[in-house]
Design a protein around this motif. Structure first.
Motif, PDB file in Angstrom:
ATOM      1  N   LEU A 174      31.548   2.975  31.536  1.00  0.00           N
ATOM      2  CA  LEU A 174      32.539   3.872  31.036  1.00  0.00           C
ATOM      3  C   LEU A 174      32.885   3.325  29.638  1.00  0.00           C
ATOM      4  O   LEU A 174      33.176   3.993  28.727  1.00  0.00           O
ATOM      5  N   TRP A 175      32.740   2.045  29.342  1.00  0.00           N
ATOM      6  CA  TRP A 175      32.961   1.452  28.125  1.00  0.00           C
ATOM      7  C   TRP A 175      31.784   1.685  27.192  1.00  0.00           C
ATOM      8  O   TRP A 175      31.929   1.615  26.108  1.00  0.00           O
ATOM      9  N   HIS A 176      30.637   2.305  27.793  1.00  0.00           N
ATOM     10  CA  HIS A 176      29.570   2.452  26.887  1.00  0.00           C
ATOM     11  C   HIS A 176      30.009   3.690  25.983  1.00  0.00           C
ATOM     12  O   HIS A 176      29.380   3.883  24.868  1.00  0.00           O
ATOM     13  N   ASN A 177      30.968   4.344  26.374  1.00  0.00           N
ATOM     14  CA  ASN A 177      31.469   5.391  25.512  1.00  0.00           C
ATOM     15  C   ASN A 177      32.668   4.925  24.868  1.00  0.00           C
ATOM     16  O   ASN A 177      33.714   4.799  25.552  1.00  0.00           O
ATOM     17  N   PRO A 178      32.617   4.616  23.396  1.00  0.00           N
ATOM     18  CA  PRO A 178      33.671   3.999  22.940  1.00  0.00           C
ATOM     19  C   PRO A 178      34.875   4.783  22.341  1.00  0.00           C
ATOM     20  O   PRO A 178      35.797   4.302  22.192  1.00  0.00           O
ATOM     21  N   SER A 179      34.780   6.125  22.625  1.00  0.00           N
ATOM     22  CA  SER A 179      35.734   7.201  22.333  1.00  0.00           C
ATOM     23  C   SER A 179      36.673   7.279  23.227  1.00  0.00           C
ATOM     24  O   SER A 179      36.475   7.024  24.314  1.00  0.00           O
ATOM     25  N   TYR A 180      37.873   7.315  22.895  1.00  0.00           N
ATOM     26  CA  TYR A 180      39.258   7.453  23.680  1.00  0.00           C
ATOM     27  C   TYR A 180      39.956   8.428  23.343  1.00  0.00           C
ATOM     28  O   TYR A 180      40.498   8.514  21.924  1.00  0.00           O
ATOM     29  N   VAL A 181      40.680   9.305  24.245  1.00  0.00           N
ATOM     30  CA  VAL A 181      41.299  10.378  23.821  1.00  0.00           C
ATOM     31  C   VAL A 181      42.677  10.109  24.362  1.00  0.00           C
ATOM     32  O   VAL A 181      43.277   9.893  25.298  1.00  0.00           O
ATOM     33  N   PHE A 182      43.620  10.694  23.550  1.00  0.00           N
ATOM     34  CA  PHE A 182      45.197  10.473  23.832  1.00  0.00           C
ATOM     35  C   PHE A 182      45.688  11.814  23.857  1.00  0.00           C
ATOM     36  O   PHE A 182      45.131  12.895  23.641  1.00  0.00           O
ATOM     37  N   PHE A 183      46.841  11.928  24.454  1.00  0.00           N
ATOM     38  CA  PHE A 183      47.271  13.116  24.779  1.00  0.00           C
ATOM     39  C   PHE A 183      48.873  13.531  24.428  1.00  0.00           C
ATOM     40  O   PHE A 183      49.525  12.592  23.942  1.00  0.00           O
ATOM     41  N   ARG A 184      49.005  14.769  24.773  1.00  0.00           N
ATOM     42  CA  ARG A 184      50.486  15.260  24.586  1.00  0.00           C
ATOM     43  C   ARG A 184      51.004  16.192  25.623  1.00  0.00           C
ATOM     44  O   ARG A 184      50.272  16.691  26.311  1.00  0.00           O
ATOM     45  N   LYS A 185      52.227  16.123  25.767  1.00  0.00           N
ATOM     46  CA  LYS A 185      52.654  17.079  26.988  1.00  0.00           C
ATOM     47  C   LYS A 185      52.866  18.422  26.471  1.00  0.00           C
ATOM     48  O   LYS A 185      52.885  18.673  25.308  1.00  0.00           O
ATOM     49  N   ILE A 186      52.493  19.231  27.411  1.00  0.00           N
ATOM     50  CA  ILE A 186      52.337  20.804  27.017  1.00  0.00           C
ATOM     51  C   ILE A 186      53.322  21.471  27.824  1.00  0.00           C
ATOM     52  O   ILE A 186      53.544  21.335  29.036  1.00  0.00           O
ATOM     53  N   ARG A 187      54.456  21.743  27.064  1.00  0.00           N
ATOM     54  CA  ARG A 187      55.608  22.157  27.784  1.00  0.00           C
ATOM     55  C   ARG A 187      55.600  23.775  27.848  1.00  0.00           C
ATOM     56  O   ARG A 187      56.655  24.166  28.675  1.00  0.00           O
ATOM     57  N   ASN A 188      55.123  24.483  26.886  1.00  0.00           N
ATOM     58  CA  ASN A 188      55.339  25.765  26.801  1.00  0.00           C
ATOM     59  C   ASN A 188      54.421  26.762  27.421  1.00  0.00           C
ATOM     60  O   ASN A 188      54.079  27.836  27.141  1.00  0.00           O
ATOM     61  N   VAL A 189      53.506  26.338  28.502  1.00  0.00           N
ATOM     62  CA  VAL A 189      52.433  26.996  29.262  1.00  0.00           C
ATOM     63  C   VAL A 189      52.873  26.945  30.612  1.00  0.00           C
ATOM     64  O   VAL A 189      53.006  25.887  31.346  1.00  0.00           O
ATOM     65  N   SER A 190      53.089  28.046  31.400  1.00  0.00           N
ATOM     66  CA  SER A 190      53.317  28.079  32.831  1.00  0.00           C
ATOM     67  C   SER A 190      52.155  27.820  33.487  1.00  0.00           C
ATOM     68  O   SER A 190      51.070  27.733  33.127  1.00  0.00           O
ATOM     69  N   ALA A 191      52.600  27.131  34.690  1.00  0.00           N
ATOM     70  CA  ALA A 191      51.519  26.792  35.546  1.00  0.00           C
ATOM     71  C   ALA A 191      50.557  27.863  36.039  1.00  0.00           C
ATOM     72  O   ALA A 191      49.274  27.534  36.267  1.00  0.00           O
ATOM     73  N   GLU A 192      51.105  29.045  35.991  1.00  0.00           N
ATOM     74  CA  GLU A 192      50.040  29.973  36.411  1.00  0.00           C
ATOM     75  C   GLU A 192      48.963  30.538  35.342  1.00  0.00           C
ATOM     76  O   GLU A 192      47.854  31.129  35.437  1.00  0.00           O
ATOM     77  N   LYS A 193      49.106  30.035  34.004  1.00  0.00           N
ATOM     78  CA  LYS A 193      48.349  30.297  32.927  1.00  0.00           C
ATOM     79  C   LYS A 193      47.268  29.176  32.580  1.00  0.00           C
ATOM     80  O   LYS A 193      47.386  28.170  33.082  1.00  0.00           O
ATOM     81  N   GLY A 194      46.090  29.430  31.929  1.00  0.00           N
ATOM     82  CA  GLY A 194      45.241  28.728  31.732  1.00  0.00           C
ATOM     83  C   GLY A 194      45.748  27.531  30.662  1.00  0.00           C
ATOM     84  O   GLY A 194      46.551  27.965  30.049  1.00  0.00           O
ATOM     85  N   PRO A 195      44.928  26.514  30.427  1.00  0.00           N
ATOM     86  CA  PRO A 195      45.090  25.603  29.288  1.00  0.00           C
ATOM     87  C   PRO A 195      45.125  25.902  28.041  1.00  0.00           C
ATOM     88  O   PRO A 195      44.559  27.130  27.935  1.00  0.00           O
ATOM     89  N   LEU A 196      45.560  25.266  27.125  1.00  0.00           N
ATOM     90  CA  LEU A 196      45.315  25.665  25.711  1.00  0.00           C
ATOM     91  C   LEU A 196      44.134  25.459  25.273  1.00  0.00           C
ATOM     92  O   LEU A 196      43.634  24.440  25.288  1.00  0.00           O
ATOM     93  N   GLY A 197      43.394  26.364  24.318  1.00  0.00           N
ATOM     94  CA  GLY A 197      42.128  26.236  24.018  1.00  0.00           C
ATOM     95  C   GLY A 197      42.426  26.086  22.262  1.00  0.00           C
ATOM     96  O   GLY A 197      43.493  25.611  21.864  1.00  0.00           O
TER      97      GLY A 197
END
Length: 345
Positions: free
Chosen positions: A227-250
């Motif tokens: 896993l460390w072979h991939n040096p890229s690391y992604v940080f996240f943010r909370k998504i508050r305005n999308v209902s659980a029934e809908k798909g993720p943000l693109g």
């Protein structure tokens, strides 16, 4: 990371950029009769997906079409009346892959079970290249700084969450926390699947997301190094305005639709455009989809990533997709004729 571009500013820039012929790309104007299976598709589903993002298209050629779409016309007639199919080829073979929205078990507080944090972007990572994945995890450089959004119970699933760029965290009380791409450490993505092939552990035809998961879990120490072979690391943010029934943000900062959203290279295909997909290989289909997402691995006129939905089953299906076919972009009539004058296609 596949879902690395998710800013509304990207959409704004692309929406106002005139579509012009690119050097080395072949453009062919087609008719709807040239699209295999066109008459049999469910065009209403495609229209619903189109309506999700068309309001963000401010280009003069697109905005009136969105107004018409909002009147809920007959879907097939709408697309046939206002669009023309354009095939774009850049010499590279067509390739369709799949992606999904992961769902992990997690908690808002750490425990013996939930030990692996999702971090917000640290301020110093916004200024340019930051430390590598290995340094972040091995030295726990971000621990205790209040950057944690949640903790999950599986470091392998967290790794794949970073590759997808967004997902859901199911909390112990049954609530769901949605997270989206928030930034990265500035290091280039390196494929651990290709690394397993390079080491001779698997053949290229054997590697899939599930194969990688199983190998890492069977080999904890070697797996962590992989896993460390991939040096890229992604940080996240909370998504508050999308209902659980809908798909993720693109990439257009709107919800995407399972089976109707495709991620494309916006250098060729305008975000928000309808795209006719003829996927061959396993589980072939012919379907009208909408270009509503992008990804750092999606490069080329005939390269696309199909969104399969949320959860383990969607992930299983998406991880097996690596198929040929063809992709045809539906452009407003005026745009299509400006790009490929009649008689040149």
């Amino acid at each position: 990371m596949k879902r690395a571009l998710r800013a509304a500013s990207l959409l704004a820039a692309l929406a106002m950029t005139p579509l012009v012929q690119a050097e080395g790309v072949d453009y062919t104007l087609l008719s709807f009769e040239d699209l295999h299976g066109w008459a049999e598709d469910d065009h209403e589903q495609a229209l619903e997906a189109f309506l999700e993002t068309c309001g963000d298209l401010k280009d003069p050629a697109w905005a009136p079409l969105c107004e018409v779409a909002r009147t809920r016309p007959g879907a097939r007639s709408f697309f046939e009346l206002f669009f023309r199919p354009v095939m774009m080829r850049d010499g590279n073979p067509p390739l369709f892959t799949g992606y999904f929205e992961p769902e992990l078990d997690g908690s808002l507080t750490p425990s013996d079970r939930f030990r692996y944090p999702l971090y917000r972007t640290p301020p110093e990572a916004r200024a340019g290249p930051f430390v590598s994945r290995r340094e972040i995890e091995e030295q726990q450089l971000l621990a205790g700084r209040g950057l944690e959004i949640a903790w999950v119970d599986d470091p392998v699933e967290l790794f794949f969450l970073q590759i997808q760029g967004s997902g859901r965290i199911r909390l112990p009380d049954g609530q769901v926390l949605r997270v989206g791409y928030g930034g990265n450490n500035g290091h280039s993505y390196r494929s651990i699947g290709q690394e397993l092939v390079r080491r001779g552990i698997y053949g290229a035809h054997q590697v899939s997301a599930q194969v990688i998961r199983n190998w890492v879990r069977r080999n904890p120490a070697l797996g962590r190094e992989l896993l460390w072979h991939n040096p890229s690391y992604v940080f996240f943010r909370k998504i508050r305005n999308v209902s659980a029934e809908k798909g993720p943000l693109g990439a257009m900062n709107r919800s995407i639709t399972s089976g109707r959203t495709v991620a494309v290279d916006p250098a060729f295909t305008p975000l928000g455009a309808p795209v006719w997909v003829e996927k061959a290989g396993r589980d072939p289909f012919n379907r009208l989809m909408i270009a509503q997402d992008t990804g750092s691995a999606i490069k080329g006129a005939q390269r696309a990533d199909i969104f399969y939905g949320t959860g383990d089953e969607a992930g299983r299906i998406a991880g097996q997709v690596k198929d040929p076919g063809r992709m045809v972009v539906l452009l407003p009539i005026q745009t299509a004729f400006e790009l490929v004058p009649e008689g040149e296609g």
